[in-house]
Motif scaffolding. Structure first.
Motif, mmCIF file in Angstrom:
data_model
loop_
_atom_site.group_PDB
_atom_site.id
_atom_site.type_symbol
_atom_site.label_atom_id
_atom_site.label_comp_id
_atom_site.label_asym_id
_atom_site.label_seq_id
_atom_site.Cartn_x
_atom_site.Cartn_y
_atom_site.Cartn_z
ATOM 1 N N SER A 39 0.656 -1.230 -0.092
ATOM 2 C CA SER A 39 -0.024 0.038 0.066
ATOM 3 C C SER A 39 0.866 1.148 -0.172
ATOM 4 O O SER A 39 1.845 1.355 0.691
ATOM 5 N N VAL A 40 0.704 2.200 -0.856
ATOM 6 C CA VAL A 40 1.146 3.547 -0.875
ATOM 7 C C VAL A 40 0.064 4.695 -1.035
ATOM 8 O O VAL A 40 -1.001 4.599 -1.520
ATOM 9 N N ASP A 41 0.605 5.885 -1.009
ATOM 10 C CA ASP A 41 -0.167 6.834 -1.186
ATOM 11 C C ASP A 41 0.085 7.444 -2.576
ATOM 12 O O ASP A 41 1.235 7.977 -2.897
ATOM 13 N N TYR A 42 -0.979 7.291 -3.534
ATOM 14 C CA TYR A 42 -0.473 7.379 -4.954
ATOM 15 C C TYR A 42 -0.119 9.101 -5.231
ATOM 16 O O TYR A 42 0.696 9.054 -6.336
ATOM 17 N N PRO A 43 -0.490 9.998 -4.656
ATOM 18 C CA PRO A 43 0.029 11.381 -4.836
ATOM 19 C C PRO A 43 1.414 11.403 -4.771
ATOM 20 O O PRO A 43 2.083 12.185 -5.823
ATOM 21 N N ASP A 44 2.028 10.619 -3.990
ATOM 22 C CA ASP A 44 3.587 10.394 -4.192
ATOM 23 C C ASP A 44 4.353 10.030 -5.378
ATOM 24 O O ASP A 44 5.617 10.473 -5.620
ATOM 25 N N HIS A 45 3.578 9.343 -5.937
ATOM 26 C CA HIS A 45 4.110 8.642 -7.238
ATOM 27 C C HIS A 45 3.641 9.547 -8.634
ATOM 28 O O HIS A 45 4.373 10.010 -9.373
ATOM 29 N N ALA A 50 3.808 13.787 -13.071
ATOM 30 C CA ALA A 50 3.091 14.866 -13.643
ATOM 31 C C ALA A 50 4.436 16.197 -14.056
ATOM 32 O O ALA A 50 3.787 16.695 -15.192
ATOM 33 N N LYS A 51 4.849 16.138 -13.141
ATOM 34 C CA LYS A 51 5.956 17.330 -13.101
ATOM 35 C C LYS A 51 6.962 17.061 -14.444
ATOM 36 O O LYS A 51 7.150 17.657 -15.131
ATOM 37 N N SER A 52 7.280 15.654 -14.641
ATOM 38 C CA SER A 52 8.126 15.279 -15.638
ATOM 39 C C SER A 52 7.384 15.531 -17.073
ATOM 40 O O SER A 52 7.981 15.784 -17.887
ATOM 41 N N ALA A 72 -5.985 10.611 -11.803
ATOM 42 C CA ALA A 72 -6.397 11.660 -12.741
ATOM 43 C C ALA A 72 -6.505 13.024 -11.986
ATOM 44 O O ALA A 72 -6.101 13.868 -12.585
ATOM 45 N N MET A 73 -7.172 12.976 -10.834
ATOM 46 C CA MET A 73 -7.548 14.245 -10.210
ATOM 47 C C MET A 73 -6.091 14.857 -9.681
ATOM 48 O O MET A 73 -5.844 16.180 -9.837
ATOM 49 N N THR A 74 -5.303 14.106 -9.328
ATOM 50 C CA THR A 74 -4.010 14.359 -8.837
ATOM 51 C C THR A 74 -3.117 15.080 -9.936
ATOM 52 O O THR A 74 -2.465 16.212 -9.987
ATOM 53 N N ALA A 75 -3.070 14.397 -11.021
ATOM 54 C CA ALA A 75 -2.198 14.744 -12.004
ATOM 55 C C ALA A 75 -2.926 16.209 -12.657
ATOM 56 O O ALA A 75 -1.870 17.053 -13.196
ATOM 57 N N ASN A 76 -4.087 16.112 -12.950
ATOM 58 C CA ASN A 76 -4.630 17.349 -13.370
ATOM 59 C C ASN A 76 -4.504 18.617 -12.722
ATOM 60 O O ASN A 76 -4.986 19.657 -12.955
ATOM 61 N N LYS A 77 -3.750 18.543 -11.435
ATOM 62 C CA LYS A 77 -3.735 19.722 -10.748
ATOM 63 C C LYS A 77 -2.557 20.522 -11.246
ATOM 64 O O LYS A 77 -2.165 21.805 -10.816
ATOM 65 N N HIS A 78 -1.770 19.870 -12.159
ATOM 66 C CA HIS A 78 -0.604 20.601 -12.678
ATOM 67 C C HIS A 78 -0.883 21.198 -13.970
ATOM 68 O O HIS A 78 -1.471 20.569 -14.918
#
Length: 142
Positions: A39-45, A50-52, A72-78
């Motif tokens: 188990s991991v926290d997906y935003p950490d990955h 997304a920055k790359s 998708a929600m996390t990546a679209n913050k960038h």
């Protein structure tokens, strides 16, 4: 093509197989993890991936989690990231053709692996149509 890939523990097995599949096609893959199905926290990955993509270090991104929604929600913050949650090949093609999506998000718990692989192939091989779609894409960033 330089392709970034990442997600969470639910997508780990698919991620590993997709990496091999894309490398066999000659693509260069940058793996943002996770490195196991623990188990991991997906935003950490997702944030580093997304920055790359936003910086053009990587041409495209692939994110895989249980539902595809969180990544998708996390990546679209960038800014300059257009992450599309896709569950069929038509959506994968349209995301690129009309929205110039640069990250595909997949739901590992709801897609058979072979189908997920076909979505990736469609996404990677489809081009943005530009034209009337460009002015819309230009209005996406806040």
């Amino acid at each position: 093509m330089n392709i970034a890939i990442g997600g969470d523990h639910a997508g780990f097995q698919y991620k590993e197989r997709i990496i091999k599949h894309l490398e066999s096609q000659g693509h260069t893959i940058k793996d943002f993890g996770p490195n196991s199905d623990d188990s991991v926290d997906y935003p950490d990955h997702v944030h580093p991936l997304a920055k790359s993509v936003a910086s053009n270090e990587c041409d495209l991104g692939i994110l895989i989690c249980g539902s595809g929604n969180g990544v998708a929600m996390t990546a679209n913050k960038h800014d300059n990231v257009r992450a599309a949650l896709c569950w069929n090949t038509e959506l994968a093609a349209l995301a690129k053709q009309h929205n110039n999506a640069n990250v595909i998000c997949l739901a590992a718990r709801f897609l058979a692996y072979e189908y997920a692989e076909s979505l990736v192939d469609t996404f990677v091989s489809t081009d943005f149509e530009g034209g009337r779609h460009q002015r819309r894409v230009d209005k996406i960033n806040c």
